[in-house]
Write an enzyme that holds these catalytic residues in place. Structure first.
Site, PDB file in Angstrom:
ATOM      1  N   GLU A 286       0.835  -1.211   0.000  1.00  0.00           N
ATOM      2  CA  GLU A 286       0.000   0.000   0.000  1.00  0.00           C
ATOM      3  C   GLU A 286       0.868   1.258   0.000  1.00  0.00           C
ATOM      4  OE1 GLU A 286      -3.381   0.225  -0.390  1.00  0.00           O
ATOM      5  OE2 GLU A 286      -3.122  -1.897  -0.823  1.00  0.00           O
TER       6      GLU A 286
ATOM      7  N   TRP B 129       1.832   1.649  -3.534  1.00  0.00           N
ATOM      8  CA  TRP B 129       0.736   2.198  -4.350  1.00  0.00           C
ATOM      9  C   TRP B 129       0.735   3.716  -4.243  1.00  0.00           C
ATOM     10  CZ3 TRP B 129      -2.398   0.969  -8.176  1.00  0.00           C
ATOM     11  CH2 TRP B 129      -2.737  -0.375  -8.406  1.00  0.00           C
TER      12      TRP B 129
ATOM     13  N   TRP C  15     -20.866  10.599 -19.938  1.00  0.00           N
ATOM     14  CA  TRP C  15     -21.299  10.767 -18.544  1.00  0.00           C
ATOM     15  C   TRP C  15     -22.649  11.476 -18.492  1.00  0.00           C
ATOM     16  CZ3 TRP C  15     -18.360   7.745 -15.876  1.00  0.00           C
ATOM     17  CH2 TRP C  15     -16.981   7.656 -16.110  1.00  0.00           C
TER      18      TRP C  15
ATOM     19  N   ASN D 117     -10.963   2.559   3.118  1.00  0.00           N
ATOM     20  CA  ASN D 117     -10.480   2.447   1.732  1.00  0.00           C
ATOM     21  C   ASN D 117     -11.342   1.540   0.859  1.00  0.00           C
ATOM     22  OD1 ASN D 117      -8.445   3.165  -0.285  1.00  0.00           O
ATOM     23  ND2 ASN D 117      -7.964   0.990  -0.252  1.00  0.00           N
TER      24      ASN D 117
ATOM     25  N   TRP E 264     -16.319  10.900 -12.994  1.00  0.00           N
ATOM     26  CA  TRP E 264     -15.451  10.668 -11.825  1.00  0.00           C
ATOM     27  C   TRP E 264     -14.921  11.968 -11.232  1.00  0.00           C
ATOM     28  CZ3 TRP E 264     -10.422  12.448 -12.396  1.00  0.00           C
ATOM     29  CH2 TRP E 264      -9.966  12.660 -13.713  1.00  0.00           C
TER      30      TRP E 264
ATOM     31  N   TRP F  93      -9.828   7.450  -7.774  1.00  0.00           N
ATOM     32  CA  TRP F  93     -11.028   7.712  -8.565  1.00  0.00           C
ATOM     33  C   TRP F  93     -10.873   7.202  -9.992  1.00  0.00           C
ATOM     34  CZ3 TRP F  93     -15.934   8.741  -7.721  1.00  0.00           C
ATOM     35  CH2 TRP F  93     -16.291   9.095  -6.415  1.00  0.00           C
TER      36      TRP F  93
END
Length: 478
Positions: free
Chosen positions: A280, A283, A312, A347, A365, A388
């Site tokens: 993590e 990341w 969208w 998360n 988004w 996102w």
């Protein structure tokens, strides 16, 4: 000895602070922090985040005072005024060199380039340091010399580097001789940013001591179970360090060393919980490297250009229902309530609510990214944008467009007894553990008649999202 200035930004700590250590080593040091409210507004920073940073500044000021390092506050509405403000301060104090830890967004890079130019014109040197990352952006590249777009390949190179050159912790400066410079008072609040509730402040105490206490407690009590527990929002399975990392109250190096210590120095074998947590951290690293390698993501552009053509929906009522925790889907509403009341969201739930907004509601988004930044105490451009874009299938190494979490199955899997839902939606407390995930199936007589019906049909909306992504002109969606 020539005077040094450390310009504090997202590195509000005394220990393991590269720029601070370098400045103190070169000579008598003064610290400065720029209050830039218009810039914070332009970036959509949350009021609770601004408050958290101010509280951490107060704590840091006390710690610096013990080293006889004054912390000065200067006001500049936007970063455009940073060069002039810093030059003026350097002249007032006869500063020889300015030191700062690197930041990576496109606006941050432009600001620092302008500051460097202005200081150079006055013969003041500007030194920048790698600090909020483990590896210098541009040093972890593919064989063809480009930035990685796939996390697993990026991680492999990081592992190879960690085997040969583990980033070291930086020494804490020793007290210096007293300078004739007094610390400034840190403002209690900034005009235009509402004060958060005392409840929220209590959840996020300021200061390095608290950050390190959380880190140690997590390593001692929870890291081994991290892989198995981290997806269950009702359990204390995560480190709760993200706000402290975003403000630089704790460093990724400190996190890495603590995790390694709990796993006999290993990051590829041994304790699976420690390995997962180190992943993590990587990341987080990956998304910051993406900011540098692909600056379009700092400009509100999709990482995958072909997804700019996704049709969208303009659906303000659906967007408002999502924002206000009244979608009629308990796991979504409970998660959004957690965000609104605590400045933080678990998360796993960040992914669930993001997929619901971008897939089931087919809302851009960027609406979600912006809303999160306006409410997150741990708001961080790289991590928030990366998350996102991953969830909406527009980003690097993102979820394939046909992978759409069902809020109901996620709820049943990760909050099976409904403890998380009932905590945040107490009016659903009377429902049994089957009905609590989808009250609509219980009819109107279950004691929560005021709870709305789902605003969208999950099956039909899933099909709509698949059709929208399939219709893209050049589809390379994974």
């Amino acid at each position: 000895m020539n005077k040094q200035l450390i310009w504090l930004r997202s590195d509000l700590r005394l220990h393991d602070n590269t720029a601070l250590a370098a400045a103190a080593e070169r000579g008598p040091t003064v610290a400065v922090y720029l209050i830039t409210p218009e810039q914070w507004r332009a970036h959509g920073d949350a009021p609770c985040k601004v408050d958290f940073w101010l509280r951490n500044l107060r704590s840091l000021s006390q710690a610096l005072d013990e080293l006889n390092i004054a912390l000065l506050i200067r006001h500049a509405a936007t970063w455009d005024q940073a060069p002039q403000t810093l030059v003026q301060l350097c002249k007032e104090l006869s500063i020889d060199s300015v030191h700062a830890n690197d930041e990576y967004g496109i606006h941050e890079s432009r600001r620092d380039a302008a500051v460097a130019k202005a200081l150079e014109a006055e013969n003041i040197s500007f030194h920048r340091y790698l600090d909020q990352l483990l590896f210098q952006p541009g040093s972890i590249l593919t064989k063809t010399g480009t930035y990685f777009q796939v996390f697993s390949q990026f991680r492999k190179v990081c592992y190879a580097r960690l085997h040969t050159a583990l980033p070291r912790l930086v020494a804490t400066p020793k007290p210096q001789a007293t300078l004739a410079v007094k610390s400034d008072l840190i403002p209690e609040h900034i005009s235009g940013f509402a004060a958060p509730s005392e409840h929220l402040r209590t959840l996020w105490p300021a200061g390095e001591d608290e950050a390190l206490r959380r880190l140690e407690q997590f390593a001692d009590e929870h890291i081994s179970d991290y892989k198995n527990e981290r997806d269950f929002p009702a359990k204390p399975g995560t480190s709760q360090l993200s706000a402290y990392l975003a403000a630089g109250v704790v460093s990724p190096r400190q996190c890495l060393h603590t995790a390694l210590q709990s796993n006999q120095g290993e990051f590829e074998s041994g304790d699976i919980g420690a390995i997962t947590w180190i992943n993590e951290l990587l990341w987080r690293e990956f998304y910051k490297h993406i900011l540098v390698g692909y600056p379009r993501v700092s400009r509100h552009r999709a990482f995958r250009p072909e997804t700019e053509a996704v049709p969208w929906r303009n659906a303000p009522e659906d967007l408002a229902a999502w924002q206000e925790a009244r979608t009629g889907l308990p796991i979504i509403d409970a998660a959004m309530r957690q965000l609104l009341e605590t400045g933080w969201m678990h998360n796993r739930l960040r992914m669930v609510v993001a997929m619901f907004l971008t897939k089931n509601l087919l809302i851009d988004w960027r609406e979600g990214e912006r809303f999160f930044m306006r409410h997150l105490i741990d708001g961080d451009l790289a991590a928030n944008n990366g998350g996102w874009q991953w969830s909406s299938s527009t980003g690097t190494d993102s979820a394939p467009y046909f992978r759409i979490f069902s809020p109901l199955s996620q709820s049943e899997k990760f909050d099976a007894d409904g403890h998380f839902i009932k905590h945040w939606l107490p009016h659903l407390a009377t429902l049994n553990k089957k009905e609590v995930h989808n009250p609509a199936t219980a009819g109107g007589l279950f004691g929560a008649a005021d709870y709305p019906r789902p605003i969208v049909d999950l099956k039909k909306s899933r099909e709509r999202a698949l059709a929208a992504f399939r219709s893209l002109p050049s589809r390379n969606m994974g």
